[in-house]
Every structure is written in structure tokens, then in C-alpha cells.
Design a protein around this motif. Structure first.
Motif, PDB file in Angstrom:
ATOM      1  N   LEU A 203       0.829  -1.208   0.000  1.00 49.36           N
ATOM      2  CA  LEU A 203       0.000   0.000   0.000  1.00 49.36           C
ATOM      3  C   LEU A 203       0.862   1.256   0.000  1.00 49.36           C
ATOM      4  O   LEU A 203       0.574   2.216  -0.722  1.00 49.36           O
ATOM      5  N   TRP A 204       1.920   1.257   0.806  1.00 47.18           N
ATOM      6  CA  TRP A 204       2.813   2.415   0.809  1.00 47.18           C
ATOM      7  C   TRP A 204       3.546   2.551  -0.520  1.00 47.18           C
ATOM      8  O   TRP A 204       3.756   3.663  -1.029  1.00 47.18           O
ATOM      9  N   LEU A 205       3.926   1.419  -1.108  1.00 50.72           N
ATOM     10  CA  LEU A 205       4.555   1.460  -2.433  1.00 50.72           C
ATOM     11  C   LEU A 205       3.584   2.030  -3.464  1.00 50.72           C
ATOM     12  O   LEU A 205       3.969   2.859  -4.299  1.00 50.72           O
ATOM     13  N   GLY A 206       2.320   1.585  -3.404  1.00 52.12           N
ATOM     14  CA  GLY A 206       1.315   2.108  -4.328  1.00 52.12           C
ATOM     15  C   GLY A 206       1.100   3.594  -4.148  1.00 52.12           C
ATOM     16  O   GLY A 206       0.977   4.348  -5.122  1.00 52.12           O
ATOM     17  N   PHE A 207       1.052   4.030  -2.891  1.00 52.80           N
ATOM     18  CA  PHE A 207       0.871   5.450  -2.608  1.00 52.80           C
ATOM     19  C   PHE A 207       2.050   6.252  -3.131  1.00 52.80           C
ATOM     20  O   PHE A 207       1.883   7.315  -3.753  1.00 52.80           O
ATOM     21  N   HIS A 208       3.266   5.742  -2.910  1.00 54.01           N
ATOM     22  CA  HIS A 208       4.483   6.430  -3.342  1.00 54.01           C
ATOM     23  C   HIS A 208       4.517   6.585  -4.861  1.00 54.01           C
ATOM     24  O   HIS A 208       4.795   7.675  -5.384  1.00 54.01           O
ATOM     25  N   LEU A 209       4.218   5.519  -5.582  1.00 54.35           N
ATOM     26  CA  LEU A 209       4.246   5.581  -7.045  1.00 54.35           C
ATOM     27  C   LEU A 209       3.116   6.461  -7.578  1.00 54.35           C
ATOM     28  O   LEU A 209       3.297   7.192  -8.561  1.00 54.35           O
ATOM     29  N   THR A 210       1.966   6.419  -6.931  1.00 52.84           N
ATOM     30  CA  THR A 210       0.836   7.241  -7.386  1.00 52.84           C
ATOM     31  C   THR A 210       1.120   8.726  -7.205  1.00 52.84           C
ATOM     32  O   THR A 210       0.779   9.538  -8.064  1.00 52.84           O
ATOM     33  N   VAL A 211       1.746   9.088  -6.099  1.00 53.39           N
ATOM     34  CA  VAL A 211       2.108  10.505  -5.901  1.00 53.39           C
ATOM     35  C   VAL A 211       3.099  10.946  -6.977  1.00 53.39           C
ATOM     36  O   VAL A 211       3.010  12.056  -7.509  1.00 53.39           O
ATOM     37  N   ALA A 212       4.047  10.066  -7.328  1.00 57.39           N
ATOM     38  CA  ALA A 212       4.984  10.394  -8.415  1.00 57.39           C
ATOM     39  C   ALA A 212       4.230  10.617  -9.711  1.00 57.39           C
ATOM     40  O   ALA A 212       4.548  11.542 -10.483  1.00 57.39           O
ATOM     41  N   ALA A 213       3.221   9.783  -9.969  1.00 55.62           N
ATOM     42  CA  ALA A 213       2.424   9.938 -11.190  1.00 55.62           C
ATOM     43  C   ALA A 213       1.652  11.246 -11.174  1.00 55.62           C
ATOM     44  O   ALA A 213       1.532  11.938 -12.201  1.00 55.62           O
ATOM     45  N   ILE A 214       1.116  11.621 -10.017  1.00 49.37           N
ATOM     46  CA  ILE A 214       0.383  12.888  -9.901  1.00 49.37           C
ATOM     47  C   ILE A 214       1.321  14.066 -10.143  1.00 49.37           C
ATOM     48  O   ILE A 214       0.952  15.049 -10.803  1.00 49.37           O
ATOM     49  N   ILE A 215       2.532  13.976  -9.609  1.00 48.82           N
ATOM     50  CA  ILE A 215       3.513  15.053  -9.837  1.00 48.82           C
ATOM     51  C   ILE A 215       3.823  15.182 -11.321  1.00 48.82           C
ATOM     52  O   ILE A 215       3.862  16.295 -11.875  1.00 48.82           O
ATOM     53  N   LEU A 216       4.039  14.053 -12.000  1.00 52.31           N
ATOM     54  CA  LEU A 216       4.307  14.101 -13.442  1.00 52.31           C
ATOM     55  C   LEU A 216       3.119  14.690 -14.190  1.00 52.31           C
ATOM     56  O   LEU A 216       3.297  15.532 -15.083  1.00 52.31           O
ATOM     57  N   ALA A 217       1.915  14.272 -13.832  1.00 53.04           N
ATOM     58  CA  ALA A 217       0.724  14.819 -14.484  1.00 53.04           C
ATOM     59  C   ALA A 217       0.623  16.321 -14.253  1.00 53.04           C
ATOM     60  O   ALA A 217       0.275  17.087 -15.163  1.00 53.04           O
ATOM     61  N   GLY A 218       0.953  16.757 -13.036  1.00 49.22           N
ATOM     62  CA  GLY A 218       0.917  18.186 -12.741  1.00 49.22           C
ATOM     63  C   GLY A 218       1.940  18.978 -13.530  1.00 49.22           C
ATOM     64  O   GLY A 218       1.658  20.087 -14.003  1.00 49.22           O
TER      65      GLY A 218
END
Length: 369
Positions: free
Chosen positions: A169-184
Motif C-alpha cells: 500500500l505504501w509502495l502504491g501510494f508512493h508511485l501514485t504521488v509520483a504519477a500525480i507530480i508528473l501529471a501536474g
């Protein structure tokens, strides 16, 4: 002559393209670093290197061990955690250094991205080059970057005591935040791009395909999260056949929900996690094809339809890469490509939404703060 004097005295409006070009180049350079970060992060995960550094030192941690004594101290810290005691007991210094350098490189890139974003932002601010409307988005990205560093540490910490790896779950959260940053970053870069007036005025939800394109991007983001859960459990190594899983397209409910409480299966049961990821991929591809079909029929601008079809195509390619990764028992090169391609899909999806919404600056506009 009077006309000439009047024309000469009229102040010219700076061209938005010339004014914001440095900012767009900067944002895309930071986005490129995020892509590199994702690649290195994936390699760190695939080489089981993520727990080799057991402390979070945002400043002093930038300096790696430089002496034999320093290396021995780092290895001794690693010897205290379950991963070493249960999996890597007896690891040599050379083997430890191999995993250490992957994790150190991952963290170093995080620091580099922070500096690459913050320092130019200060320079642009001092030179009054940032449009007022861009500040909320840029400051949000700055805050997300700082939060991501802490999330990364929480992820590592989850594997230092009661587990031999990090929490999925923490790995998923970490990768998802990276994806949100890239999208931003992609969204902000697109928002600073000059567009013709007619496109700039298409800022309503009535723009054809805007809503379905937004749903598609959210589905891509969710699929990235699901993929991180699969990686966190090494679920890709557990069931390596396709299209069936252990002989079933839909596994029995007793296997899918074997753990109690039942919700735990969606983050800790390799069978359930991989099956949900597969179903998510099928659903994502079906929705992408529907969106492309709808845009082909209804889009006013043929370029919007072409971009929708391209999205469907690269999502289909991603499915093939995922299948190949599975059938080769998670060959490292394919696994890294699978993750990289997912982030590329997200970037294209964000740019597609931006175009449909008319995101951008009019070609002649004073953008000074």
C-alpha cells in the motif's frame, strides 16, 4: 506622420510564447527527471534494494559512505532488519554495496529533482516571469515534491520491523504521488503554451470528449496504483500464465477472499491483487477504445480524434508489454518498460485533456506576475 507617431508610442504586448518558453522548457526538464526517477525506482524495487538504507537523512544522507569504516557501519545497520536476517544473512560487502548504490541513487535523484524545481522557480519569481495564474499550481507541485520525499521514507520504514519488504500500500501510494507530480508538471507546461484564440475559448465541459478523457486519465492513474500493488507483492512471479490464472479466468471466490478481513486480500493476496490488475487493464483498454470511437464520430477538430486513437493504441501496446512481462516471469527490462510506458500514457492523457479544455495562453498576452 501623426499615424506613425501614434503607432510608435503604443506599447507592444509581449508574446506569450516567447515569455513562457523558458518556463515550459524548465517544467519539461523536471518531468524528464521524474521519468528517470521512476525508472531508477523500478530498478531499485526489482533488485530488492529499497531497504538497504535504514535511515532518513534528507541533508547528510546525500553523501554516501566514503571510508571502509563508514561502509561497515551501514552494513551493520542493515543487519538489524528482518530482510537481512531472514533473506540476506551472510551478505558480502560487495553484495551490500550493489543494493546500497541503487537505493542511494534513487534518493539522490529525489534530491536533484527538488533542487531542479525549487531553484529555477525562485529565479523565475525574482525575474517576474511566472504568470499570476500559475502560482497556485506551481506551489502545489512544490509541496507535493516535499510530501513525496516523506512518503518515500514512510514506505521504507514499513519494511524495517515486521516485514521483509515494504508495504504494498505504501509502495502504491508512493508511485501514485509520483504519477500525480508528473501529471501536474505536464498540465502546468501545457497551461503555459500559447494557443490560438478559438482554442483558448474552449474552456467549458461542453468540449467534446473532455469528461470521458478525464475519466480515462483517472483510470490510468488507478491502474498505476494497482500495478504498484502487484510489484509490492511480487505477484507477477506467482501467476505467470495468460489469459488464465492458475487455470481460471475468474478464480474461485474462496481463493480471491481467502484472507480475513476480506478487504486485506486487495493489498496482501497476490492472486487477488494480480487478478484485479488484469481486470483493470481490460477495463482501461475497453474505455480507451470507446473514447477513441466517440471522438472519431463527434470531435470538431480531427487532431483531437487522432490523439484519442493514439491513446487507445499505446494503451493496447501497454497490455502487450504487461503480458510479455508476465510470461517471462518479470524480466527486468520488460518490467521497467511496463512502468515507464504507464507514465508515458498518463502524460499523453493529461495533454489530451488539456487540449480538449482549451488549456493554454492566448498567443499575445502579458504574463508578468
Amino acid at each position: 506622420m501623426a499615424l506613425a507617431v501614434e503607432t510608435a508610442s503604443t506599447p507592444s504586448i509581449p508574446d506569450a510564447g516567447e515569455t513562457t518558453r523558458p518556463l515550459r522548457i524548465w517544467l519539461w526538464c523536471v518531468a524528464a527527471l521524474v521519468f528517470v526517477m521512476v525508472f531508477v525506482g523500478g530498478a531499485t524495487r526489482l533488485t530488492d534494494s529499497g531497504l538497504s538504507i535504514t535511515e532518513w537523512q534528507p541533508v547528510t544522507g546525500a553523501i554516501p559512505p566514503l571510508t571502509e569504516e563508514a561502509w561497515e557501519a551501514e552494513l551493520e545497520k542493515y543487519r538489524q532488519i528482518p530482510e537481512y536476517q531472514l533473506i540476506n544473512r551472510g551478505m558480502s560487502m560487495e553484495e551490500f554495496q550493489f543494493i546500497y548504490w541503487w537505493e542511494w541513487g534513487h534518493r539522490f535523484l529525489g534530491r536533484l529533482i527538488g533542487l531542479a524545481f525549487a531553484v529555477p522557480l525562485v529565479v523565475f519569481a525574482v525575474r517576474r516571469m511566472v504568470p499570476k495564474q500559475s502560482w497556485p499550481g506551481l506551489l502545489t507541485l512544490l509541496a507535493l515534491g516535499g510530501a513525496q520525499a516523506y512518503v518515500g521514507w514512510l514506505m521504507v520504514r514499513s519494511g524495517l520491523t515486521d516485514r521483509v519488504d515494504v508495504s504494498p500500500l505504501w509502495l502504491g501510494f508512493h508511485l501514485t504521488v509520483a504519477a500525480i507530480i508528473l501529471a501536474g508538471l505536464a498540465w502546468m507546461a501545457q497551461s503555459l503554451k500559447p494557443v490560438p484564440e478559438p482554442i483558448a475559448q474552449r474552456r467549458t465541459t461542453a468540449a467534446t470528449g473532455f469528461k470521458t478523457a478525464s475519466v480515462l486519465a483517472l483510470l490510468v492513474l488507478f491502474q498505476i496504483f494497482l500495478g504498484a500493488l502487484v510489484a509490492g507483492l511480487d505477484a507477477g512471479l506467482t501467476y505467470t500464465t495468460w489469459p488464465l490464472m492458475d487455470g481460471d479466468f475468474i478464480p474461485p471466490l474462496a481463493k480471491l477472499l481467502v484472507q480475513q478481513p476480506w478487504m486485506l486480500n486487495f493489498s496482501e493476496n497476490p492472486l487477488t491483487v494480480q487478478w484485479v490488475h488484469r481486470m483493470g487493464a481490460y477495463g482501461l483498454l475497453a474505455f480507451a477504445v470507446y473514447h477513441a470511437w466517440r471522438m472519431t464520430r463527434l470531435a470538431e477538430d480531427v487532431r483531437d480524434a487522432k490523439m484519442a486513437r493514439m491513446l487507445a493504441a499505446i494503451i493496447a501496446v501497454q497490455g502487450l508489454i504487461g503480458i510479455a512481462t508476465l510470461l517471462t516471469q518479470v524480466r527486468v527490462e520488460l518490467a521497467l518498460l511496463h512502468q515507464f510506458w504507464a507514465f508515458m500514457i498518463l502524460t499523453v492523457a493529461v495533454l489530451h485533456i488539456g487540449r480538449l479544455s482549451g488549456l493554454g495562453l492566448p498567443q499575445a498576452q502579458n504574463v508578468q506576475a
